[in-house]
Motif scaffolding. Structure first.
Motif, mmCIF file in Angstrom:
data_model
loop_
_atom_site.group_PDB
_atom_site.id
_atom_site.type_symbol
_atom_site.label_atom_id
_atom_site.label_comp_id
_atom_site.label_asym_id
_atom_site.label_seq_id
_atom_site.Cartn_x
_atom_site.Cartn_y
_atom_site.Cartn_z
ATOM 1 N N ARG A 112 0.816 -1.215 0.000
ATOM 2 C CA ARG A 112 0.000 0.000 0.000
ATOM 3 C C ARG A 112 0.850 1.267 0.000
ATOM 4 O O ARG A 112 0.379 2.342 -0.381
ATOM 5 C CB ARG A 112 -0.945 -0.016 1.207
ATOM 6 C CG ARG A 112 -2.075 1.017 1.116
ATOM 7 C CD ARG A 112 -3.021 0.930 2.293
ATOM 8 N NE ARG A 112 -3.751 -0.329 2.287
ATOM 9 C CZ ARG A 112 -3.537 -1.328 3.132
ATOM 10 N NH1 ARG A 112 -2.602 -1.218 4.070
ATOM 11 N NH2 ARG A 112 -4.239 -2.430 3.064
ATOM 12 N N ARG A 113 2.095 1.178 0.395
ATOM 13 C CA ARG A 113 2.967 2.351 0.397
ATOM 14 C C ARG A 113 3.273 2.836 -1.019
ATOM 15 O O ARG A 113 3.622 3.987 -1.233
ATOM 16 C CB ARG A 113 4.280 2.031 1.113
ATOM 17 C CG ARG A 113 4.125 1.648 2.580
ATOM 18 C CD ARG A 113 5.478 1.546 3.266
ATOM 19 N NE ARG A 113 5.341 1.052 4.620
ATOM 20 C CZ ARG A 113 5.738 -0.160 5.010
ATOM 21 N NH1 ARG A 113 6.312 -0.973 4.148
ATOM 22 N NH2 ARG A 113 5.576 -0.554 6.266
ATOM 23 N N ARG A 114 3.152 1.919 -1.988
ATOM 24 C CA ARG A 114 3.550 2.249 -3.354
ATOM 25 C C ARG A 114 2.411 2.137 -4.364
ATOM 26 O O ARG A 114 2.393 2.864 -5.354
ATOM 27 C CB ARG A 114 4.705 1.333 -3.777
ATOM 28 C CG ARG A 114 5.260 1.612 -5.159
ATOM 29 C CD ARG A 114 6.416 0.680 -5.465
ATOM 30 N NE ARG A 114 7.578 0.948 -4.634
ATOM 31 C CZ ARG A 114 8.571 1.764 -4.982
ATOM 32 N NH1 ARG A 114 8.541 2.396 -6.141
ATOM 33 N NH2 ARG A 114 9.596 1.949 -4.177
ATOM 34 N N TRP A 115 1.490 1.204 -4.131
ATOM 35 C CA TRP A 115 0.453 0.919 -5.120
ATOM 36 C C TRP A 115 -0.955 0.998 -4.532
ATOM 37 O O TRP A 115 -1.156 0.798 -3.327
ATOM 38 C CB TRP A 115 0.659 -0.485 -5.693
ATOM 39 C CG TRP A 115 1.919 -0.646 -6.481
ATOM 40 C CD1 TRP A 115 2.202 -0.137 -7.719
ATOM 41 C CD2 TRP A 115 3.095 -1.365 -6.088
ATOM 42 N NE1 TRP A 115 3.466 -0.486 -8.120
ATOM 43 C CE2 TRP A 115 4.041 -1.253 -7.136
ATOM 44 C CE3 TRP A 115 3.446 -2.115 -4.962
ATOM 45 C CZ2 TRP A 115 5.294 -1.835 -7.088
ATOM 46 C CZ3 TRP A 115 4.689 -2.697 -4.905
ATOM 47 C CH2 TRP A 115 5.604 -2.552 -5.959
ATOM 48 N N THR A 116 -1.900 1.264 -5.401
ATOM 49 C CA THR A 116 -3.317 1.151 -5.046
ATOM 50 C C THR A 116 -3.685 -0.328 -5.046
ATOM 51 O O THR A 116 -3.298 -1.066 -5.945
ATOM 52 C CB THR A 116 -4.191 1.894 -6.074
ATOM 53 O OG1 THR A 116 -3.834 3.275 -6.071
ATOM 54 C CG2 THR A 116 -5.665 1.748 -5.759
ATOM 55 N N LEU A 117 -4.466 -0.753 -4.043
ATOM 56 C CA LEU A 117 -4.810 -2.165 -3.914
ATOM 57 C C LEU A 117 -6.299 -2.395 -4.194
ATOM 58 O O LEU A 117 -7.158 -1.639 -3.736
ATOM 59 C CB LEU A 117 -4.485 -2.672 -2.508
ATOM 60 C CG LEU A 117 -3.041 -2.483 -2.029
ATOM 61 C CD1 LEU A 117 -2.855 -3.152 -0.668
ATOM 62 C CD2 LEU A 117 -2.052 -3.038 -3.044
ATOM 63 N N GLY A 118 -6.582 -3.462 -4.926
ATOM 64 C CA GLY A 118 -7.953 -3.856 -5.218
ATOM 65 C C GLY A 118 -8.175 -5.320 -4.900
ATOM 66 O O GLY A 118 -7.229 -6.091 -4.684
ATOM 67 N N TYR A 119 -9.444 -5.707 -4.907
ATOM 68 C CA TYR A 119 -9.871 -7.058 -4.503
ATOM 69 C C TYR A 119 -10.944 -7.485 -5.488
ATOM 70 O O TYR A 119 -11.944 -6.778 -5.664
ATOM 71 C CB TYR A 119 -10.430 -6.946 -3.087
ATOM 72 C CG TYR A 119 -10.906 -8.186 -2.384
ATOM 73 C CD1 TYR A 119 -10.035 -8.965 -1.638
ATOM 74 C CD2 TYR A 119 -12.251 -8.539 -2.378
ATOM 75 C CE1 TYR A 119 -10.479 -10.057 -0.913
ATOM 76 C CE2 TYR A 119 -12.704 -9.636 -1.665
ATOM 77 C CZ TYR A 119 -11.811 -10.391 -0.928
ATOM 78 O OH TYR A 119 -12.260 -11.477 -0.204
ATOM 79 N N ALA A 120 -10.752 -8.616 -6.158
ATOM 80 C CA ALA A 120 -11.699 -9.013 -7.200
ATOM 81 C C ALA A 120 -11.813 -10.528 -7.233
ATOM 82 O O ALA A 120 -10.818 -11.216 -7.478
ATOM 83 C CB ALA A 120 -11.247 -8.484 -8.564
#
Length: 235
Positions: A112-120
């Motif tokens: 999360r410090r570097r990228w946007t996180l998603g859940y699918a």
């Protein structure tokens, strides 16, 4: 450049098998309380009923598949009229036992410090019911609003729309080569294989990255990003 990392749920972030087994054990115990005929029904029978129904109705919602499998199991002991109660028992127990793998919380924090996180996910593992509340910028569930399951291209299009970035900036991480590597790649995403069990990789499948633990995912994504930037610069 990678901007977004999207995760499959079951067997990727969530240790689902013990939870499902626990739910089935609870159902079987209640069946045996209800009728002596259930003594002839085994846990293997309940698991077999799931596989039979799933094989015939792969594209159906997971809740429908589970209810149909339980209906088959209950019919073995003449308990057809108890489907609603025992399905509720199964799902209550299943969600109570569903938890992330130990490597998940620290990996999500680091990523999360570097990228946007998603859940699918194709399944019904709602993040908030499985110890993953408020971990993701967006969540995608098959069959919400008629969305088809992976590997239908429409599923990945929904991921791209939710992320709000071009498909090439998204890495999709999961345990299934078909759903989480080949499907995303065909839709223009990067496919990262989480191979927790050290399975052999078919020669005709080439994940953009492969890791055996989410502990290794941040470094793998940085390497993947460096490769992409090098390609962009050097043509």
């Amino acid at each position: 450049m990678l901007t977004t990392v999207v995760f499959d749920a079951d067997e990727t972030l969530l240790d689902l098998r013990p939870a499902v087994t626990g739910g089935l054990v609870a159902v079987l115990e209640q069946m045996r309380r209800l009728t002596p005929a259930a003594a002839e029904v085994s846990l293997a029978d309940l698991e077999s009923d799931w596989h039979t129904v799933f094989g015939a109705r792969t594209s159906a919602p997971v809740v429908e598949i589970r209810r149909a499998a339980l209906a088959r199991s209950l019919a073995r002991a003449g308990l057809d009229g108890h489907l609603d109660d025992l399905a509720a028992l199964f799902f209550t127990r299943r969600f109570a036992l569903t938890r992330p793998y130990p490597d998940v919380p620290p990996a999500l924090t680091a990523l999360r410090r570097r990228w946007t996180l998603g859940y699918a996910t194709n399944g019904n593992s709602r993040a908030e019911r499985c110890g993953l509340a408020d971990e993701f910028a967006f969540e995608i569930y098959a069959h919400d609003g008629g969305l088809p399951k992976k590997p239908d291209p429409e599923f990945y299009a929904a991921v791209v729309a939710a992320a709000g970035v071009p498909a090439g900036q998204i890495a999709y991480v999961g345990d299934s080569l078909v759903h989480d590597v080949l499907g995303p790649q065909r839709a223009g995403l990067r496919g990262v294989w989480l191979n927790r069990h050290g399975l052999p990789r078919p020669p005709d499948v080439r994940p953009d990255a492969e890791v055996s633990s989410l502990d290794d995912l941040p470094d793998a994504l940085l390497e993947l990003q460096d490769q992409a930037e090098f390609t962009d610069v050097n043509g």
